[in-house]
Motif scaffolding. Structure first.
Motif, mmCIF file in Angstrom:
data_model
loop_
_atom_site.group_PDB
_atom_site.id
_atom_site.type_symbol
_atom_site.label_atom_id
_atom_site.label_comp_id
_atom_site.label_asym_id
_atom_site.label_seq_id
_atom_site.Cartn_x
_atom_site.Cartn_y
_atom_site.Cartn_z
ATOM 1 N N MET A 1 0.619 -1.126 -0.219
ATOM 2 C CA MET A 1 -0.440 -0.242 0.230
ATOM 3 C C MET A 1 0.448 0.831 0.097
ATOM 4 O O MET A 1 2.328 1.419 0.649
ATOM 5 N N THR A 2 0.698 2.376 -0.595
ATOM 6 C CA THR A 2 1.397 3.273 -0.406
ATOM 7 C C THR A 2 1.072 4.391 0.031
ATOM 8 O O THR A 2 0.004 4.734 -0.112
ATOM 9 N N ASP A 3 1.809 4.609 0.682
ATOM 10 C CA ASP A 3 1.038 5.935 1.622
ATOM 11 C C ASP A 3 1.498 7.467 0.989
ATOM 12 O O ASP A 3 2.212 7.937 0.064
ATOM 13 N N THR A 4 -0.414 8.162 1.402
ATOM 14 C CA THR A 4 -0.323 9.286 0.177
ATOM 15 C C THR A 4 -0.116 10.317 1.026
ATOM 16 O O THR A 4 0.664 11.519 0.103
ATOM 17 N N ASN A 5 0.714 10.425 2.325
ATOM 18 C CA ASN A 5 1.831 11.282 2.440
ATOM 19 C C ASN A 5 3.346 11.233 2.188
ATOM 20 O O ASN A 5 4.441 11.661 3.094
ATOM 21 N N GLU A 6 3.250 10.506 2.197
ATOM 22 C CA GLU A 6 4.903 10.109 1.382
ATOM 23 C C GLU A 6 5.890 11.517 0.536
ATOM 24 O O GLU A 6 4.799 11.793 -0.268
ATOM 25 N N ALA A 7 6.704 12.045 0.343
ATOM 26 C CA ALA A 7 7.313 13.135 0.341
ATOM 27 C C ALA A 7 7.513 12.651 -1.322
ATOM 28 O O ALA A 7 7.813 10.946 -1.955
ATOM 29 N N PRO A 8 7.979 13.007 -2.490
ATOM 30 C CA PRO A 8 7.659 13.022 -3.669
ATOM 31 C C PRO A 8 9.070 12.569 -3.937
ATOM 32 O O PRO A 8 10.267 12.784 -3.279
ATOM 33 N N LEU A 9 9.924 11.417 -4.604
ATOM 34 C CA LEU A 9 10.555 11.056 -4.862
ATOM 35 C C LEU A 9 11.710 12.104 -5.579
ATOM 36 O O LEU A 9 11.160 12.348 -6.578
ATOM 37 N N ARG A 10 13.210 11.911 -5.811
ATOM 38 C CA ARG A 10 14.088 13.142 -6.086
ATOM 39 C C ARG A 10 13.700 12.870 -7.848
ATOM 40 O O ARG A 10 14.393 11.461 -7.533
ATOM 41 N N SER A 11 13.999 13.755 -8.453
ATOM 42 C CA SER A 11 14.597 13.040 -10.158
ATOM 43 C C SER A 11 16.504 13.379 -10.079
ATOM 44 O O SER A 11 17.115 13.703 -8.676
ATOM 45 N N PRO A 12 16.494 11.924 -11.142
ATOM 46 C CA PRO A 12 17.804 11.766 -10.913
ATOM 47 C C PRO A 12 18.959 12.998 -12.087
ATOM 48 O O PRO A 12 19.717 12.356 -11.700
ATOM 49 N N CYS A 13 18.403 13.587 -12.095
ATOM 50 C CA CYS A 13 18.601 14.332 -13.209
ATOM 51 C C CYS A 13 20.191 14.796 -12.388
ATOM 52 O O CYS A 13 19.995 15.331 -11.070
ATOM 53 N N VAL A 14 21.704 15.224 -12.717
ATOM 54 C CA VAL A 14 22.566 15.703 -12.627
ATOM 55 C C VAL A 14 22.751 17.161 -13.299
ATOM 56 O O VAL A 14 23.693 17.175 -13.630
ATOM 57 N N SER A 15 22.209 16.824 -14.015
ATOM 58 C CA SER A 15 22.824 18.347 -14.670
ATOM 59 C C SER A 15 23.228 18.211 -15.737
ATOM 60 O O SER A 15 23.854 18.722 -16.503
ATOM 61 N N ILE A 16 23.321 16.639 -16.582
ATOM 62 C CA ILE A 16 24.491 16.361 -18.230
ATOM 63 C C ILE A 16 23.087 15.483 -18.708
ATOM 64 O O ILE A 16 22.907 14.780 -18.667
ATOM 65 N N CYS A 17 22.294 16.962 -19.504
ATOM 66 C CA CYS A 17 21.211 16.780 -20.544
ATOM 67 C C CYS A 17 21.392 16.668 -21.908
ATOM 68 O O CYS A 17 21.797 17.607 -22.476
ATOM 69 N N ALA A 18 21.531 15.147 -22.141
ATOM 70 C CA ALA A 18 22.351 14.839 -23.863
ATOM 71 C C ALA A 18 21.537 13.462 -24.284
ATOM 72 O O ALA A 18 21.626 12.223 -23.595
ATOM 73 N N LEU A 19 20.557 13.525 -24.878
ATOM 74 C CA LEU A 19 20.185 11.763 -25.644
ATOM 75 C C LEU A 19 21.129 11.267 -26.019
ATOM 76 O O LEU A 19 21.301 12.081 -26.990
#
Length: 71
Positions: A1-19
């Protein structure tokens, strides 16, 4: 069961944005679509993405280590 009060998981972004040619970011290993959708994802969806991120990162590390010489 998911806790609705759970803080959002942080993005894994490391500011190296290139596909790469597979539409995967070279910095965080998310696809372009995963990056776009991140803000509207639930924590469960984000956990699924993070599992895929880990698999992609391990695959990339294995790719780069192939052929490395041990001198």
């Amino acid at each position: 069961m998911t806790d609705t009060n759970e803080a959002p998981l942080r993005s894994p972004c490391v500011s190296i944005c290139a596909l790469d040619e597979n539409n995967v970011c070279l910095g965080c290993y998310r696809t372009g679509q995963e990056i776009t959708d991140w803000g509207s994802m639930t924590n469960d969806q984000r956990r699924e993405v993070m599992q895929l991120v880990g698999e992609r990162e391990r695959a990339a590390m294995n790719f780069f280590s192939v052929g490395a010489s041990a001198e």
